[in-house]
Design a protein around this motif. Structure first.
Motif, PDB file in Angstrom:
ATOM      1  N   TRP A  45      52.417  36.455  42.548  1.00  0.00           N
ATOM      2  CA  TRP A  45      51.814  36.718  43.853  1.00  0.00           C
ATOM      3  C   TRP A  45      50.327  37.051  43.812  1.00  0.00           C
ATOM      4  CZ3 TRP A  45      55.821  39.603  47.389  1.00  0.00           C
ATOM      5  CH2 TRP A  45      56.966  38.813  47.485  1.00  0.00           C
ATOM      6  N   PHE A  46      49.752  37.227  42.646  1.00  0.00           N
ATOM      7  CA  PHE A  46      48.327  37.537  42.576  1.00  0.00           C
ATOM      8  C   PHE A  46      47.570  36.227  42.358  1.00  0.00           C
ATOM      9  CE2 PHE A  46      50.470  41.448  42.032  1.00  0.00           C
ATOM     10  CZ  PHE A  46      49.633  42.398  42.601  1.00  0.00           C
ATOM     11  N   LYS A  47      46.868  35.799  43.401  1.00  0.00           N
ATOM     12  CA  LYS A  47      46.313  34.454  43.457  1.00  0.00           C
ATOM     13  C   LYS A  47      44.787  34.494  43.526  1.00  0.00           C
ATOM     14  CE  LYS A  47      50.439  32.431  45.530  1.00  0.00           C
ATOM     15  NZ  LYS A  47      51.363  33.504  45.164  1.00  0.00           N
ATOM     16  N   LEU A  48      44.174  33.529  42.834  1.00  0.00           N
ATOM     17  CA  LEU A  48      42.714  33.415  42.802  1.00  0.00           C
ATOM     18  C   LEU A  48      42.310  31.971  43.006  1.00  0.00           C
ATOM     19  CD1 LEU A  48      42.052  35.708  39.716  1.00  0.00           C
ATOM     20  CD2 LEU A  48      41.319  36.201  42.065  1.00  0.00           C
ATOM     21  N   GLN A  49      41.225  31.764  43.754  1.00  0.00           N
ATOM     22  CA  GLN A  49      40.762  30.408  44.007  1.00  0.00           C
ATOM     23  C   GLN A  49      40.385  29.705  42.704  1.00  0.00           C
ATOM     24  OE1 GLN A  49      37.580  30.534  46.919  1.00  0.00           O
ATOM     25  NE2 GLN A  49      39.023  30.125  48.594  1.00  0.00           N
ATOM     26  N   LEU A  50      40.764  28.448  42.626  1.00  0.00           N
ATOM     27  CA  LEU A  50      40.501  27.671  41.419  1.00  0.00           C
ATOM     28  C   LEU A  50      39.009  27.500  41.168  1.00  0.00           C
ATOM     29  CD1 LEU A  50      43.255  24.978  41.985  1.00  0.00           C
ATOM     30  CD2 LEU A  50      43.303  26.809  40.289  1.00  0.00           C
ATOM     31  N   GLY A  51      38.238  27.382  42.245  1.00  0.00           N
ATOM     32  CA  GLY A  51      36.802  27.235  42.084  1.00  0.00           C
ATOM     33  C   GLY A  51      36.150  28.452  41.454  1.00  0.00           C
ATOM     34  N   ALA A  52      36.628  29.642  41.837  1.00  0.00           N
ATOM     35  CA  ALA A  52      36.102  30.876  41.252  1.00  0.00           C
ATOM     36  C   ALA A  52      36.463  30.959  39.772  1.00  0.00           C
ATOM     37  CB  ALA A  52      36.649  32.086  42.000  1.00  0.00           C
ATOM     38  N   LEU A  53      37.674  30.567  39.444  1.00  0.00           N
ATOM     39  CA  LEU A  53      38.105  30.586  38.044  1.00  0.00           C
ATOM     40  C   LEU A  53      37.290  29.599  37.214  1.00  0.00           C
ATOM     41  CD1 LEU A  53      41.949  30.637  38.711  1.00  0.00           C
ATOM     42  CD2 LEU A  53      40.623  32.518  37.730  1.00  0.00           C
TER      43      LEU A  53
END
Length: 543
Positions: free
Chosen positions: A151-159
């Motif tokens: 459930w802890f999600k991060l934008q792929l662009g930021a990664l």
């Protein structure tokens, strides 16, 4: 002569069609889970199901609080023919609104019996009332989680911009958000970038705001409870000291300006629109809740604004228990009300959905139209494979695939007699659904699937009661009051604690626990009894 023969055959065909139509029934239905892509059985799969079963569903799906709707239906006596009430099942049982399906299953549902196998006792309502009133449809048999959701999600662009940093703890998760927002305070359209957004609208408050507290602290999903695995005693999960520290972290995120200021005021549609705009760097939510927004991002080609999924925890050494094995939970399901005029036809309808033919149909669609068999393996035709990847909502609306998981069925990883998987969620298909942006991230993290980042099921002991949230609560039990009272308390104190000055956090949170102890103490004993009753029903504890 030939013309006469054609006319005769045409009349016979018309007569057969009329007979089939005459045998069809309209069946009212209510489902507590939403389905924005429901097409009233006018999609491809729905038309075949109607042809095969003669049941035309006039279905209503939940908007707002489904429990409130179920209570109104029970009180009015206007319970539809079929109903899937989720946690409000006890209301319908106590209102004597539901048929005991035991005899109907034994006489008319060989496919349901085949799928459930030796676990029929897990379909029984309770230790005291051992009727089968609901056929489980929120759980599946033989499920293998190839790509379980974290459930802890991060934008792929930021990664990508940060060269795919490790994200194992909340500190790691926070750093990705903070660094990205600092570098990109505004989006390309000039709007402020949002670090982390939560959803507190109605019942979804528990999904995005409070449930993550146990995921991030090594707990598992027992609803609003924590069940001691040794004593089987129940307490509200907020009493776990680890969870207090999780909410302290959210307080910190607010204090440093990374928490969306609208987290506790925005409505569900506003939240989805915000995600679909690509402004939100971090989310704490389940994929099934944000599916429409993810579909919108995919359809718009905003692949970098889609999300990687991480089992972030409070501190190293904790294990996020998304894969903790529960076994078949039973509990939530679909039932036939006493208002139904043709229960036999309805149980046969549900049985068809559980049949081999039915399960392939609801998961894959129609052979030759939606999929083909190549070298013995099912695969979607290119048109539908592309639509499924680019616009899953449109794919569901057109085909009906994904709209008819209404009855008992096999889960991911189970194969039929042809050696093919019943569902489309298996390794090869999961890989085809990933975008190039996802594949680049997964390659950087040296895994094939997002689910590979989660601790495996073998690292946890099986949960013998399965899940406390799936145990039906009798309406005549005082425990039926718990949800409303507990939510009143948590909805008052949790947002207040998160938004407070950090120096006031302990005072507010401790006050909440004190109020819970005084107002909810008696319910802990009742929930403990429910858990122990289930363990007796399932043969784990002696009666």
């Amino acid at each position: 002569m030939k013309r006469t023969a054609r006319i005769t055959l045409g009349l016979i065909s018309l007569a057969l069609s009329s007979a089939a139509f005459a045998q069809s029934i309209n069946a009212s239905a209510f489902f507590a889970d939403p389905n924005p892509n429901w097409m009233n059985m006018q999609d491809d799969v729905g038309k075949v199901i109607l042809q095969k079963t003669g049941v035309n569903l006039k279905a209503e799906y939940a908007i707002g609080d489904p429990d409130q709707k179920v209570n109104l239906l029970a009180a009015s006596g206007q319970v539809p023919d079929l109903i899937a009430p989720k946690g409000a099942a006890g209301v319908l049982i106590d209102a004597d609104a539901m048929l005991d399906l035991t005899d109907l299953i034994n006489k008319y549902a060989p496919n349901i019996k085949k799928v459930i196998g030796k676990q029929l006792n897990r379909m029984k309502f309770s230790n005291k009332n051992q009727g089968i009133f609901f056929i489980p449809n929120n759980d599946t048999i033989g499920q293998i989680y190839f790509d379980n959701d974290a459930w802890f999600k991060l934008q792929l662009g930021a990664l990508k911009e940060q060269k795919y940093p490790k994200v194992k703890t909340l500190k790691d998760y926070e750093k990705v958000i903070a660094d990205y927002v600092k570098k990109h305070p505004k989006t390309s359209d000039g709007k402020p970038t949002i670090g982390l957004s939560l959803l507190a609208d109605d019942w979804r408050f528990v999904i995005s705001v409070t449930n993550p507290a146990f995921w991030a602290t090594g707990g598992w999903d027992d609803g609003e409870w924590y069940i001691d695995p040794k004593t089987f005693k129940a307490v509200p999960h907020h009493f776990r000291p680890e969870e207090k520290e999780y909410f302290r972290w959210l307080n910190h995120m607010n204090d440093i300006g990374l928490l969306d200021k609208e987290s506790f005021t925005q409505k569900y549609d506003q939240y989805l629109a915000k995600i679909a705009s690509g402004r939100v760097v971090g989310l704490i939510d389940a994929n099934w809740e944000i599916g429409d927004a993810l579909n919108s991002l995919k359809a718009a080609g905003k692949f970098d604004q889609m999300y990687g999924r991480f089992p972030a925890v409070m501190k190293s050494g904790m294990k996020a228990a998304y894969n903790a094995p529960t076994g078949f939970r039973g509990g939530y399901g679909i039932g036939i009300s006493k208002n139904a005029k043709d229960p036999v036809k309805l149980i046969k309808f549900l049985d068809f959905l559980s049949s081999d033919e039915g399960q392939v149909l609801i998961n894959w669609g129609i052979e030759g139209k939606h999929y083909k068999v190549v070298n013995g393996k099912r695969e979607f035709l290119p048109k539908y494979e592309e639509l499924r990847k680019k616009d899953p909502a449109a794919f569901q609306r057109e085909t009906g695939i994904g709209s008819y998981g209404m009855s008992l069925r096999y889960g991911d990883g189970v194969k039929d007699k042809t050696g093919n998987f019943y569902t489309t969620n298996f390794p090869d298909q999961i890989l085809t659904n990933y975008t190039d942006a996802e594949n680049a991230a997964l390659k950087a993290y040296k895994v094939k699937f997002w689910g590979d980042l989660l601790p495996k099921a073998s690292q946890f002991k099986p949960i013998p009661w399965a899940a406390a949230w799936s145990i039906p609560v009798p309406q005549d039990s005082a425990l039926s009051e718990f949800w409303t009272k507990e939510q009143d308390i948590t909805r008052k104190y949790i947002p207040k604690a998160i938004l407070a000055d950090p120096k006031d956090f302990d005072k507010i949170y401790d006050e909440m626990l004190d109020v819970m102890d005084k107002q909810l103490g008696k319910y802990s004993e009742l929930q403990t009894q429910l858990v122990q009753d289930r363990l007796k029903l399932w043969g784990v504890l002696k009666k």
